[in-house]
Design an enzyme around this catalytic site. Structure first.
Site, mmCIF file in Angstrom:
data_model
loop_
_atom_site.group_PDB
_atom_site.id
_atom_site.type_symbol
_atom_site.label_atom_id
_atom_site.label_comp_id
_atom_site.label_asym_id
_atom_site.label_seq_id
_atom_site.Cartn_x
_atom_site.Cartn_y
_atom_site.Cartn_z
ATOM 1 N N GLY A 189 1.413 4.243 4.642
ATOM 2 C CA GLY A 189 2.263 3.417 3.793
ATOM 3 C C GLY A 189 2.688 2.136 4.472
ATOM 4 O O GLY A 189 3.290 2.160 5.534
ATOM 5 N N SER A 190 2.394 0.986 3.883
ATOM 6 C CA SER A 190 2.649 -0.266 4.571
ATOM 7 C C SER A 190 2.352 -1.454 3.650
ATOM 8 O O SER A 190 2.283 -1.311 2.436
ATOM 9 C CB SER A 190 1.794 -0.337 5.834
ATOM 10 N N ARG A 191 2.132 -2.634 4.273
ATOM 11 C CA ARG A 191 1.936 -3.856 3.491
ATOM 12 C C ARG A 191 1.140 -4.882 4.290
ATOM 13 O O ARG A 191 1.207 -4.930 5.512
ATOM 14 C CB ARG A 191 3.314 -4.399 3.133
ATOM 15 N N MET A 245 0.845 -1.187 0.000
ATOM 16 C CA MET A 245 0.000 0.000 0.000
ATOM 17 C C MET A 245 0.884 1.243 0.000
ATOM 18 O O MET A 245 1.744 1.386 0.873
ATOM 19 C CB MET A 245 -0.898 0.018 1.243
#
Length: 220
Positions: free
Chosen positions: A187-189, A99
């Site tokens: 912001g990440s995953r 993301m």
């Protein structure tokens, strides 16, 4: 659907204080210098947009694995689920959804089932698109047991900018497919570990929509 609802989406309550902070900063910048104030307005709008929480239409088949996040498939590879979840150490297919800061960051359950375990582990903040982020970065892992007894692990991973993982669910809670269970800021995953023998129906680079895009068919 009218024009307003097309562009103006509901905001998750988690974002209210951040939008308020950005708005106050924008007012201060207007006092300092008007062009800076308008920049602050733009940042406030972006913050609201980041925390948007649109409604999603989840497929009504219980044998599908649904994307837990908006974003792009960045990795598909065999990997052992996080040890803290107590699952077997057999490698499973891991599908990673990256993301960026413009994606909706509300996370949704990939399947329906009972939350068997939740495990938070502090860590580093490498770029979430990197493979080593699954091992080294701050993460929150959730193990969901489906009605047929199989487990799926879904892992929230902090990224380069993200500094806060939020998980709304609790052990023994029953989640419906596509139900909101968490959020990661800025912001990440998300990693999904598919049950043994289940093959993904997606490809690297494919765009995902949380709660809607099918990752795998458990009966295929």
């Amino acid at each position: 659907m009218d024009m307003a609802s097309t562009f103006i989406k509901p905001m998750h309550p988690e974002g209210r204080k951040f939008v308020a902070i950005f708005a106050v900063i924008a007012l201060i910048l207007f006092v300092i210098w008007e062009p800076l104030g308008w920049l602050g307005v733009l940042m406030t709008v972006w913050c609201y947009y980041f925390f948007r929480d649109p409604e999603r239409v989840t497929p009504d088949r219980t044998d599908l694995v649904i994307s837990p996040a908006d974003g792009v498939i960045s990795l598909i590879e065999p990997a052992v689920p996080p040890a803290e979840l107590g699952m077997a150490d057999t490698p499973l297919t891991r599908v990673s959804v990256f993301m960026n800061v413009f994606n909706c960051h509300v996370n949704r359950a990939p399947v329906g089932g009972t939350v068997q375990a939740i495990a938070y582990r502090p860590g580093k903040f490498f770029n979430a698109s990197l493979d080593k982020a699954s091992v080294d970065n701050e993460r929150n892992s959730v193990r969901i047991t489906m009605a047929d007894g199989r487990d799926i692990a879904v892992v929230q991973i902090a990224g380069l900018v993200a500094r806060r993982i939020v998980c709304f669910t609790k052990p023994n809670e029953v989640l419906a497919p596509g139900e909101r269970f968490g959020l990661i800021r800025f912001g990440s995953r998300l990693d999904v570990y598919l049950p043994e023998g289940v093959e993904p129906m997606v490809a690297i680079g494919q765009t995902m929509v949380a709660g809607e895009t099918v990752i795998a068919d458990l009966k295929a």
